[in-house]
Scaffold this active site. Structure first.
Site, PDB file in Angstrom:
ATOM      1  N   VAL A  90      54.841 -12.056 -35.212  1.00 48.30           N
ATOM      2  CA  VAL A  90      53.614 -11.261 -35.172  1.00 48.30           C
ATOM      3  C   VAL A  90      52.883 -11.498 -33.852  1.00 48.30           C
ATOM      4  O   VAL A  90      52.332 -10.571 -33.244  1.00 48.30           O
ATOM      5  CB  VAL A  90      52.718 -11.599 -36.372  1.00 48.30           C
ATOM      6  CG1 VAL A  90      51.435 -10.778 -36.329  1.00 48.30           C
ATOM      7  CG2 VAL A  90      53.451 -11.353 -37.680  1.00 48.30           C
ATOM      8  N   GLU A  91      52.868 -12.748 -33.397  1.00 48.48           N
ATOM      9  CA  GLU A  91      52.230 -13.081 -32.117  1.00 48.48           C
ATOM     10  C   GLU A  91      52.876 -12.313 -30.971  1.00 48.48           C
ATOM     11  O   GLU A  91      52.186 -11.798 -30.080  1.00 48.48           O
ATOM     12  CB  GLU A  91      52.347 -14.585 -31.867  1.00 48.48           C
ATOM     13  CG  GLU A  91      51.878 -15.031 -30.505  1.00 48.48           C
ATOM     14  CD  GLU A  91      52.008 -16.537 -30.288  1.00 48.48           C
ATOM     15  OE1 GLU A  91      51.855 -16.976 -29.131  1.00 48.48           O
ATOM     16  OE2 GLU A  91      52.251 -17.266 -31.268  1.00 48.48           O
ATOM     17  N   ARG A  92      54.193 -12.234 -30.975  1.00 52.07           N
ATOM     18  CA  ARG A  92      54.903 -11.562 -29.878  1.00 52.07           C
ATOM     19  C   ARG A  92      54.667 -10.061 -29.907  1.00 52.07           C
ATOM     20  O   ARG A  92      54.612  -9.417 -28.848  1.00 52.07           O
ATOM     21  CB  ARG A  92      56.395 -11.910 -29.963  1.00 52.07           C
ATOM     22  CG  ARG A  92      56.651 -13.357 -29.589  1.00 52.07           C
ATOM     23  CD  ARG A  92      57.971 -13.915 -30.054  1.00 52.07           C
ATOM     24  NE  ARG A  92      58.030 -15.347 -29.748  1.00 52.07           N
ATOM     25  CZ  ARG A  92      58.923 -16.190 -30.253  1.00 52.07           C
ATOM     26  NH1 ARG A  92      59.835 -15.753 -31.095  1.00 52.07           N
ATOM     27  NH2 ARG A  92      58.891 -17.474 -29.916  1.00 52.07           N
TER      28      ARG A  92
END
Length: 381
Positions: free
Chosen positions: A241-243
């Site tokens: 999700v961060e990426r």
């Protein structure tokens, strides 16, 4: 993938907030090396920016993933990268595991205040000797009755100086490698926790980044997010999700950089005509714009797969790799076309050049992304 009128209206609200509440403060925040995150997140919560896809029971909006795409793109258009990164940590890096796997009690005490803008949070994974190789982390949580006793250090922690609680990844058993890790909510007001050093960075200079140390920090075992021993797997999902957030943000930042550069090149005359009328210059900008459009629509494909419930790991990995490289390339050409003035700190290009470099390092280096792809596609012995 089509954005609805509601999505477009939300984009207008976010863009106005960035232009009126964020950009005028950038110089001051860069000078002091910190943003007033409690104040800013409080304002964002009132506008519904925090927890867009989270359960309304905890202060979320229950919205679809396209709202997150819009939020990330628009904060990417800020005059510095620090604010988009800090916001990303709050809504897409430190809280997804808690929302998905946390107990009701943890969600009430830590997730809800974060989504209401009352608490600042941070993700604590990287260590002085363990970055991309998450399996090498050494921070240890030893069980003592109904408590974890935590010892170790975490490095390069965004929002680390202002965080009220951390989503900490620590070893909770002697199982080596990828096993035996757990995610733990660690309040930062506990005895034994210390911000040992504020780090001085090349870019993202308005973002507070710290070296955090833990000396016999006692935390209830009930603060474990999800199952004990499943922290690595949960963190890998959180990294995906961060990426995605990083790739979405890059579209906004590169788009605005190209817009600003084109305006400058129309006004700047060299050899008797505007720089933009020189074929090489216009063609190079056109190439960058084409690459940006490819990234934008690949991001939308990523978002679409995520919304269908598919595993977005490969999509997110490719998007992260290509966005980091495109940001570096765009920043380099933008500075080149501004010439000497672009090399001056008084010009926005210098900050953009410094801030964009983190894209190929933070959240998983380019090399880590290539390693993930090589394993997924069978390109290794």
């Amino acid at each position: 993938m089509m954005f609805s009128e509601e999505h477009r209206m939300f984009r207008q609200v976010v863009r106005r907030f960035v232009e009126e509440e964020i950009n005028p403060q950038v110089e001051q925040w860069e000078e002091v090396g910190e943003m007033p995150l409690h104040e800013l997140f409080g304002q964002m919560a009132e506008l519904g920016f925090l927890g867009l896809e989270y359960d309304p029971a905890y202060g979320g909006q229950g919205a679809d993933h396209l709202f997150t795409v819009v939020l990330a793109e628009e904060f990417g258009r800020a005059d510095h990268g620090s604010i988009g990164m800090a916001l990303g940590v709050q809504v897409d890096m430190a809280t997804p595991s808690l929302h998905q796997h946390g107990s009701e009690d943890l969600k009430r005490r830590y997730l809800a205040p974060a989504l209401h803008g009352e608490m600042v949070t941070s993700i604590a994974v990287t260590e002085p000797d363990a970055g991309s190789d998450v399996a090498a982390i050494k921070t240890r949580a030893t069980r003592d009755g109904d408590q974890w006793i935590i010892n170790g250090a975490k490095m390069y922690i965004t929002n680390g100086l202002q965080a009220d609680w951390l989503c900490l990844l620590a070893r909770t058993s002697d199982e080596g490698g990828y096993g035996g890790m757990s995610q733990i909510v660690v309040p930062t007001d506990l005895a034994g926790f210390q911000v040992s050093r504020k780090l001085d960075k090349l870019g993202m200079r308005a973002s507070d980044t710290g070296l955090l140390t833990f000396t016999d920090v006692a935390v209830p075992v009930a603060n474990t997010i999800g199952a004990v021993g499943k922290g690595f797997q949960q963190q890998m999902s959180q990294f995906v999700v961060e990426r995605m957030w990083a790739a979405y943000s890059t579209v906004g930042s590169c788009e605005r950089a190209l817009e600003r550069t084109a305006r400058y090149l129309r006004e700047r005359r060299v050899f008797g005509k505007p720089l933009l009328d020189h074929q090489y210059v216009s063609y190079r900008l056109a190439e960058l714009a084409a690459e940006l459009d490819l990234l934008r629509h690949y991001n939308y494909a990523t978002a679409h797969a995520y919304m269908r419930g598919e595993d977005p790991t490969r999509f997110a990995t490719i998007a992260k790799l290509k966005s980091g490289r495109l940001a570096r390339e765009t920043a380099d050409w933008v500075m080149q076309f501004h010439g000497g003035i672009g090399y001056m700190e008084e010009t926005w290009t210098a900050r953009f050049f410094r801030d964009s470099r983190l894209g190929s390092i933070g959240g998983g280096s380019d090399e880590t992304m290539l390693g993930v792809l090589a394993r997924m596609d069978g390109y290794h012995a």
